[in-house]
Motif scaffolding. Sequence first.
Motif, mmCIF file in Angstrom:
data_model
loop_
_atom_site.group_PDB
_atom_site.id
_atom_site.type_symbol
_atom_site.label_atom_id
_atom_site.label_comp_id
_atom_site.label_asym_id
_atom_site.label_seq_id
_atom_site.Cartn_x
_atom_site.Cartn_y
_atom_site.Cartn_z
ATOM 1 N N ASP A 234 0.817 -1.218 0.000
ATOM 2 C CA ASP A 234 0.000 0.000 0.000
ATOM 3 C C ASP A 234 0.847 1.264 0.000
ATOM 4 O O ASP A 234 0.386 2.317 -0.455
ATOM 5 C CB ASP A 234 -0.922 0.005 1.229
ATOM 6 C CG ASP A 234 -1.969 -1.090 1.162
ATOM 7 O OD1 ASP A 234 -2.194 -1.604 0.048
ATOM 8 O OD2 ASP A 234 -2.548 -1.433 2.208
ATOM 9 N N TYR A 235 2.063 1.182 0.500
ATOM 10 C CA TYR A 235 2.914 2.367 0.607
ATOM 11 C C TYR A 235 4.112 2.309 -0.336
ATOM 12 O O TYR A 235 5.096 3.017 -0.134
ATOM 13 C CB TYR A 235 3.381 2.535 2.058
ATOM 14 C CG TYR A 235 2.277 2.995 2.966
ATOM 15 C CD1 TYR A 235 2.082 4.346 3.234
ATOM 16 C CD2 TYR A 235 1.396 2.093 3.532
ATOM 17 C CE1 TYR A 235 1.050 4.776 4.046
ATOM 18 C CE2 TYR A 235 0.352 2.507 4.354
ATOM 19 C CZ TYR A 235 0.190 3.855 4.605
ATOM 20 O OH TYR A 235 -0.834 4.277 5.415
ATOM 21 N N ASP A 236 4.017 1.496 -1.385
ATOM 22 C CA ASP A 236 5.108 1.394 -2.346
ATOM 23 C C ASP A 236 5.271 2.704 -3.124
ATOM 24 O O ASP A 236 6.393 3.184 -3.333
ATOM 25 C CB ASP A 236 4.830 0.239 -3.317
ATOM 26 C CG ASP A 236 6.011 -0.042 -4.221
ATOM 27 O OD1 ASP A 236 7.150 0.294 -3.828
ATOM 28 O OD2 ASP A 236 5.806 -0.580 -5.324
ATOM 29 N N HIS A 237 4.152 3.303 -3.552
ATOM 30 C CA HIS A 237 4.220 4.556 -4.298
ATOM 31 C C HIS A 237 4.839 5.673 -3.452
ATOM 32 O O HIS A 237 5.740 6.391 -3.911
ATOM 33 C CB HIS A 237 2.814 4.979 -4.740
ATOM 34 C CG HIS A 237 2.162 4.043 -5.714
ATOM 35 N ND1 HIS A 237 1.789 2.762 -5.374
ATOM 36 C CD2 HIS A 237 1.821 4.218 -7.029
ATOM 37 C CE1 HIS A 237 1.241 2.180 -6.437
ATOM 38 N NE2 HIS A 237 1.234 3.033 -7.441
ATOM 39 N N GLN A 238 4.344 5.799 -2.213
ATOM 40 C CA GLN A 238 4.832 6.877 -1.349
ATOM 41 C C GLN A 238 6.308 6.707 -1.015
ATOM 42 O O GLN A 238 7.070 7.690 -0.958
ATOM 43 C CB GLN A 238 4.005 6.937 -0.062
ATOM 44 C CG GLN A 238 2.561 7.351 -0.276
ATOM 45 C CD GLN A 238 1.636 6.172 -0.506
ATOM 46 O OE1 GLN A 238 2.006 5.222 -1.180
ATOM 47 N NE2 GLN A 238 0.442 6.245 0.049
ATOM 48 N N ALA A 282 19.862 13.945 -12.124
ATOM 49 C CA ALA A 282 19.563 12.777 -12.960
ATOM 50 C C ALA A 282 19.061 11.598 -12.122
ATOM 51 O O ALA A 282 18.086 10.925 -12.483
ATOM 52 C CB ALA A 282 20.804 12.373 -13.764
ATOM 53 N N LYS A 283 19.701 11.334 -10.991
ATOM 54 C CA LYS A 283 19.276 10.206 -10.148
ATOM 55 C C LYS A 283 17.889 10.452 -9.570
ATOM 56 O O LYS A 283 17.055 9.534 -9.499
ATOM 57 C CB LYS A 283 20.280 10.000 -9.021
ATOM 58 C CG LYS A 283 21.647 9.503 -9.494
ATOM 59 C CD LYS A 283 22.560 9.262 -8.303
ATOM 60 C CE LYS A 283 23.923 8.744 -8.763
ATOM 61 N NZ LYS A 283 24.841 8.509 -7.605
ATOM 62 N N ALA A 284 17.639 11.679 -9.156
ATOM 63 C CA ALA A 284 16.329 11.990 -8.600
ATOM 64 C C ALA A 284 15.237 11.854 -9.663
ATOM 65 O O ALA A 284 14.154 11.312 -9.408
ATOM 66 C CB ALA A 284 16.321 13.401 -8.017
ATOM 67 N N ILE A 285 15.543 12.323 -10.883
ATOM 68 C CA ILE A 285 14.557 12.209 -11.964
ATOM 69 C C ILE A 285 14.269 10.751 -12.273
ATOM 70 O O ILE A 285 13.120 10.348 -12.487
ATOM 71 C CB ILE A 285 15.073 12.958 -13.219
ATOM 72 C CG1 ILE A 285 15.083 14.466 -12.948
ATOM 73 C CG2 ILE A 285 14.230 12.632 -14.435
ATOM 74 C CD1 ILE A 285 15.724 15.289 -14.054
ATOM 75 N N VAL A 291 8.395 5.972 -10.028
ATOM 76 C CA VAL A 291 7.073 6.156 -9.418
ATOM 77 C C VAL A 291 6.001 6.227 -10.497
ATOM 78 O O VAL A 291 4.913 5.637 -10.367
ATOM 79 C CB VAL A 291 7.046 7.440 -8.556
ATOM 80 C CG1 VAL A 291 5.661 7.665 -7.973
ATOM 81 C CG2 VAL A 291 8.077 7.356 -7.448
ATOM 82 N N THR A 292 6.291 6.939 -11.593
ATOM 83 C CA THR A 292 5.284 7.091 -12.651
ATOM 84 C C THR A 292 4.990 5.784 -13.362
ATOM 85 O O THR A 292 3.956 5.663 -14.031
ATOM 86 C CB THR A 292 5.761 8.122 -13.681
ATOM 87 O OG1 THR A 292 6.970 7.659 -14.318
ATOM 88 C CG2 THR A 292 6.036 9.456 -13.005
ATOM 89 N N LEU A 307 2.200 13.853 -8.538
ATOM 90 C CA LEU A 307 3.242 14.602 -7.840
ATOM 91 C C LEU A 307 4.625 14.252 -8.376
ATOM 92 O O LEU A 307 5.513 15.118 -8.468
ATOM 93 C CB LEU A 307 3.175 14.310 -6.334
ATOM 94 C CG LEU A 307 1.999 14.923 -5.573
ATOM 95 C CD1 LEU A 307 1.971 14.408 -4.145
ATOM 96 C CD2 LEU A 307 2.099 16.444 -5.572
ATOM 97 N N ALA A 308 4.811 12.984 -8.757
ATOM 98 C CA ALA A 308 6.097 12.579 -9.331
ATOM 99 C C ALA A 308 6.332 13.277 -10.669
ATOM 100 O O ALA A 308 7.446 13.757 -10.951
ATOM 101 C CB ALA A 308 6.136 11.066 -9.504
ATOM 102 N N TRP A 309 5.289 13.355 -11.516
ATOM 103 C CA TRP A 309 5.444 14.072 -12.783
ATOM 104 C C TRP A 309 5.736 15.556 -12.533
ATOM 105 O O TRP A 309 6.527 16.177 -13.258
ATOM 106 C CB TRP A 309 4.184 13.923 -13.630
ATOM 107 C CG TRP A 309 4.068 12.602 -14.340
ATOM 108 C CD1 TRP A 309 3.087 11.668 -14.186
ATOM 109 C CD2 TRP A 309 4.962 12.082 -15.329
ATOM 110 N NE1 TRP A 309 3.305 10.592 -14.998
ATOM 111 C CE2 TRP A 309 4.458 10.820 -15.726
ATOM 112 C CE3 TRP A 309 6.131 12.554 -15.921
ATOM 113 C CZ2 TRP A 309 5.093 10.032 -16.676
ATOM 114 C CZ3 TRP A 309 6.769 11.769 -16.871
ATOM 115 C CH2 TRP A 309 6.254 10.524 -17.249
#
Length: 826
Positions: A234-238, A282-285, A291-292, A307-309
């Motif tokens: 349930d918290y994989d996305h977050q 780059a790593k953060a992107i 996530v997307t 929010l990720a986009w």
Amino acid sequence: MGVTRASRMRALSGAAPAAARRLSPARWLVGAVGVFALGLTASPAHALDAAVAKGRAEAEIRAVNGSTSKIQAAIKKAKQIHGVSVAKRIAAGDLLLRTKDYERAIRELSKVLELGRQGKATPAEIADAEFLLADGYFQSNQLLSARRHYRDIIDHGTEPAYSAYAGRSLSRLVDVALRTDDLDSLDDVFARMSKLPNSDSTGSLQYARGKAYFAKRQFDQARSALATVASGSDYDHQSKYLTGAILVKEAAPEPPAQPAPDAVPEAGSAQPAEPAPRDRYAKAIEAFRKVTQLTPDSERHRHVIDLAWMAIGRLFYESDSYLDSAEAYSHVDRRSPEFTTMLYELAWVYVRLGDYQRAERALEVLAIADPKSLEFADGSLLRADLMLRSGKFEKALTLYNSVRNQFDPIREQVDRFLKTTTDPAVYYDKLVDEQTEVDGGGELPPLAIEWAREASEGDRVFSVIDDVSRSRELIRDSRKLATKLNVVLSSSTRAKAFPELKAGMEESLALLNRISLARGDLARGLEDVNDSALSGEIGSVRAKRRALMKRLGWLPKNEGDFAKREVSGEAQWNKVSQKLQQLTIAADGLQAVINGLKRVMKDADKHGVVQDPESRKRFEAEIAANERDLKLYRKRIKQYREAIEMGRAQIGFGDQRYVDDANVRREFRTLLTREVQLAAQGQAGSGSQSYAKSLLPVLASAERAEKSLEDAYAKLDKEVDEQTRGLQKKLADEVANVERYAEQLESLDQQARLLVGEVAMKNFGLVRDRLKNIVLRADTGIVQHAWEVREEARSRVINLQRERSREESNLNDELREVIDDAGDDE
């Protein structure tokens, strides 16, 4: 003594055979029907065959004697219904939270916790209600109340009922610490976290640990905790989104060191800021891209993906990769809460790209999608600038004027509001009491208050004001509720406060009423034997008893009859309430007329309407007098509404109708018993005497059954009295607590008045400056528009002059050639 129906039937039965011998079968049948009809019309309408009446009464009394156990069954049923209501209250609270009606949800769920303190709710129900209650406080920005309940959940986190909520509560505690800027409270979060298991199946505990470490800027520990969240949980996305946020923090450059205040910079020492390298984020992107790629299987997860986009778009914008930034922003769904923010940021991306047409289009969509957003003013001005650059001068001027006309009056009102007082305490009182009125200018615009809240978000100034206002409202509601409870507990309807006992008492009354109705059947049987008015004492008793017969039929004898009485009582008060609502609507109409007249008086000069000063003063005085009268009427309406609420609380079981029922039962029993005794003594004739003697055992049996029911009712009534006294004591203690809280609130209010007032006034000054800047930018745009129009006209004139000069030069050249040719020919 009158002729009885029985004597008539005996005479007719003896004459019938002789008549039958002389009449044909058809005529005999007609005569018999006529005689039967004659016998029916001769008796009273409420008469009942004597034998049938006695048998029915005996059967009813026996049934009542065997139904005394129904009282306990009714109490048990009421307890079961009350137990089900706990689940219904939780469901209602959850539904109210989903519809964002937080105040009602908090009240409903608080009732469940109170039932839990009374031992009327299971631990699982208490855990469900407490987490939903904490969430309601959190969503309504009552963060300290939310923190109290989240901590309580974590304290019970090892219990089975609370284990499912421990991780989410821990995560919310971190959010509360960040929103209140109380990072010191994170130490308490870590202390509570150490008492919980390392993980759970949902991943909430692991995610909460990662968020706590992130708030403490312990990024390595945060990354390790988030890595333990199972994929697909349930918290994989977050967790993956928070991992991207950690990488952004780690990649962000350190802020430049601030020079000492007394340090003198050397000549030429200032260095221009270096542009951010394209591979910095780059790593953060890449983390956000992961996530997307996850499945949007719920509304919450879809929001995380949006929010990720948004994060990807912002990071590309920071890296000057504007095309990539625009492509990332375009993935945000139109139904996302981030859509309007995305439009404003996307417009600036297109501005950086020089694509003014697309930037303008994004701002047009923003103006339609969310015209009240905080970016609307800046977005409208940016849109007007783009129109001006594109040569759409008239549209740009229209938009500049609309922004100026919208925000300049607000600026004037805020400026006038700030000039009404320089005392922070008075200013604070106005905000707390929600009296944000500007002299001669109406109420302070909501937009200004909203922007002031935005400006003071870091200081939580308006949160203090909101908390004070909400606390005062809760104290007022508590006092009103205590008054209503005192009215109920001190009235004859106090049994309503105890549903189980009320159900038992209703069943007792229903059985008592059935016995009284059985007595009514015996009275009808007695009437069947002899329906004459009689004389003497028995005649007087019969007349009084007959007068009660109709009222006897109104006694409630089942659950449906009691429900009808409740509805009937509510209907009476509803009629009064509806009349009062009509008066309220009329008052609103009058207020609208007054507002219109004030607006006419205010705007008369703007429209060139000349008024006599004396007439204006007279009109304004009359309007002010009517407005004062209207305020008085509203005050009276409010008092009447409170009186109606108190009246509603005093209707129902135990009110005057039930008192009248008891008097009717008692008086009818006395009169019928006396009438039967007198008839048994022969005062109603020999026929009535024998029938009355047969009724005496039935009445005795009815009295015994009635005595048993009255004892049961008295026992329940005594228990109601005991519980009433206990509840009144608790209520008195709670009222004392409320008054103590009110005193503490006033003390805290006095301490915060000056500080909060100063900060709030400063923030409203910032709002005024922001509004002034918006109006100034609009004015600048209008001037720029005039300059552009002038420059365009000047350029057109210059071009025309050049064209004319060129044409004149060409004509001169041609004329010269013609003259030259003519000279050559000569």
